[in-house]
Design a protein around this motif. Structure first.
Motif, PDB file in Angstrom:
ATOM      1  N   THR A 121       0.831  -1.215   0.000  1.00  0.00           N
ATOM      2  CA  THR A 121       0.000   0.000   0.000  1.00  0.00           C
ATOM      3  C   THR A 121       0.857   1.252   0.000  1.00  0.00           C
ATOM      4  N   LYS A 122       1.929   1.228   0.798  1.00  0.00           N
ATOM      5  CA  LYS A 122       2.799   2.396   0.904  1.00  0.00           C
ATOM      6  C   LYS A 122       3.515   2.692  -0.414  1.00  0.00           C
ATOM      7  N   VAL A 123       3.997   1.640  -1.070  1.00  0.00           N
ATOM      8  CA  VAL A 123       4.699   1.825  -2.356  1.00  0.00           C
ATOM      9  C   VAL A 123       3.750   2.405  -3.403  1.00  0.00           C
ATOM     10  N   LYS A 124       2.533   1.860  -3.454  1.00  0.00           N
ATOM     11  CA  LYS A 124       1.549   2.371  -4.415  1.00  0.00           C
ATOM     12  C   LYS A 124       1.229   3.838  -4.151  1.00  0.00           C
ATOM     13  N   SER A 125       1.111   4.193  -2.878  1.00  0.00           N
ATOM     14  CA  SER A 125       0.799   5.589  -2.548  1.00  0.00           C
ATOM     15  C   SER A 125       1.954   6.512  -2.921  1.00  0.00           C
ATOM     16  N   ASN A 126       3.191   5.997  -2.857  1.00  0.00           N
ATOM     17  CA  ASN A 126       4.347   6.805  -3.256  1.00  0.00           C
ATOM     18  C   ASN A 126       4.346   7.115  -4.752  1.00  0.00           C
ATOM     19  N   PHE A 127       3.724   6.234  -5.522  1.00  0.00           N
ATOM     20  CA  PHE A 127       3.679   6.431  -6.985  1.00  0.00           C
ATOM     21  C   PHE A 127       2.663   7.484  -7.411  1.00  0.00           C
ATOM     22  N   VAL A 128       1.680   7.770  -6.545  1.00  0.00           N
ATOM     23  CA  VAL A 128       0.599   8.697  -6.892  1.00  0.00           C
ATOM     24  C   VAL A 128       1.151  10.118  -7.029  1.00  0.00           C
ATOM     25  N   ASN A 129       0.659  10.810  -8.060  1.00  0.00           N
ATOM     26  CA  ASN A 129       1.051  12.219  -8.327  1.00  0.00           C
ATOM     27  C   ASN A 129       2.533  12.385  -8.646  1.00  0.00           C
ATOM     28  N   GLU A 130       3.178  11.322  -9.058  1.00  0.00           N
ATOM     29  CA  GLU A 130       4.587  11.381  -9.455  1.00  0.00           C
ATOM     30  C   GLU A 130       4.643  11.680 -10.957  1.00  0.00           C
ATOM     31  N   ASP A 131       5.188  12.841 -11.327  1.00  0.00           N
ATOM     32  CA  ASP A 131       5.191  13.265 -12.736  1.00  0.00           C
ATOM     33  C   ASP A 131       5.863  12.246 -13.652  1.00  0.00           C
ATOM     34  N   ALA A 132       6.959  11.664 -13.212  1.00  0.00           N
ATOM     35  CA  ALA A 132       7.703  10.721 -14.058  1.00  0.00           C
ATOM     36  C   ALA A 132       6.928   9.442 -14.303  1.00  0.00           C
ATOM     37  N   LEU A 133       5.859   9.197 -13.498  1.00  0.00           N
ATOM     38  CA  LEU A 133       5.112   7.943 -13.615  1.00  0.00           C
ATOM     39  C   LEU A 133       3.712   8.135 -14.184  1.00  0.00           C
TER      40      LEU A 133
END
Length: 275
Positions: free
Chosen positions: A211-223
């Protein structure tokens, strides 16, 4: 008396017949003039003179050929109107037919062809510039990706050192690969007193890490535009799916590695431009 009257009547009749004979003779003469054959060379000379003296045909290249009264026009004019004008001037007395074989070479057409050539060259030049810009952009993206990957790797090493200081031992990936086992972290613990051990990461389990890793990906411009699947098994995170660039791939790995409780990241991502 009767004889005199007879002679007078004959004289009147003669006068009446004379004009008719004269008319017949004149008609016969005119007919012979009309049907008289005109010389081809004379027709050619006359037509060439008319064409030469025409103001609208100056500068044009027209050849005249006459054969048995049939005129053939060849050469080049600059418009359809000039072609029709030349044909009209060739219809002189004695001509039985005009074959117009003139070619129309319009200045406007030549100008359009020239403009078309310039446009094609401009398009080719623009395409070449675009290709160079794309190559340059791709090169920059690759360099940025390599730099991000290097930064992520350094961050991973720092994370391992921090974990080791906290009492978590990270197994070496090379040794793990040789033994065929998955790298795991030993039980995270810190010393309290002489022999007491307290589990400081009891709440960090595989589900929490995912869950934490997925939340880190949110709103990441490069992703943006990525489709990443996160799976955690015994604190080892596996990333599968697609990212839009090498830089995005490196960023996803770095974020996963920097997540608390993660001991290792397996990168199974592929690069695919966002649709």
């Amino acid at each position: 008396m009767k004889v005199r009257n007879f002679i007078g009547a004959m004289a009147v009749a003669g006068l009446a017949l004379a004009p008719q004979a004269a008319l017949a003779q004149a008609s016969s003469t005119a007919g012979s003039t009309t049907t008289a054959k005109v010389d081809d060379s004379a027709l050619k000379s006359r037509i060439e003179t008319r064409l030469k003296n025409s103001a609208s045909l100056k500068g044009d290249d027209i050849s005249v050929d006459v054969n048995n009264g049939v005129v053939t026009l060849t050469g080049t004019v600059h418009s359809e109107a000039q072609s029709m004008r030349a044909r009209s001037l060739a219809k002189v007395t004695g001509v039985t037919n005009v074959e117009n074989k003139l070619t129309v070479d319009s200045k406007t057409t030549r100008a359009m062809d020239k403009a078309g050539d310039k446009t094609d060259k401009a398009i080719d030049k623009s395409a070449a510039k675009t290709d160079k810009a794309i190559d340059k952009s791709a090169s920059k993206a690759d360099k940025a990706g390599e730099k991000s990957a290097s930064t992520a790797q350094k961050a991973g090493h720092k994370t391992e050192k921090v974990l080791e200081k906290a009492g978590i031992k990270i197994e070496n990936d090379d040794k793990t690969a040789k033994s065929g086992t998955t790298g795991t972290a030993s039980k995270p613990a810190t010393k309290k007193g002489k022999d007491d051990v307290i589990d400081v990461d009891a709440n960090i389990n595989d589900a929490w890490i995912t869950t934490k890793v997925k939340s880190n990906f949110v709103n990441e411009d490069a992703l943006k535009g990525s489709d990443i699947n996160v799976d955690t098994n015994n604190h080892v995170v596996t990333l599968k799916g697609t990212v839009p660039s090498a830089a995005g791939r490196a960023r996803a790995v770095a974020l996963a590695k920097s997540t608390k409780g993660v001991t290792r990241v397996v990168d199974a991502l592929t690069i695919a431009p966002a649709k």
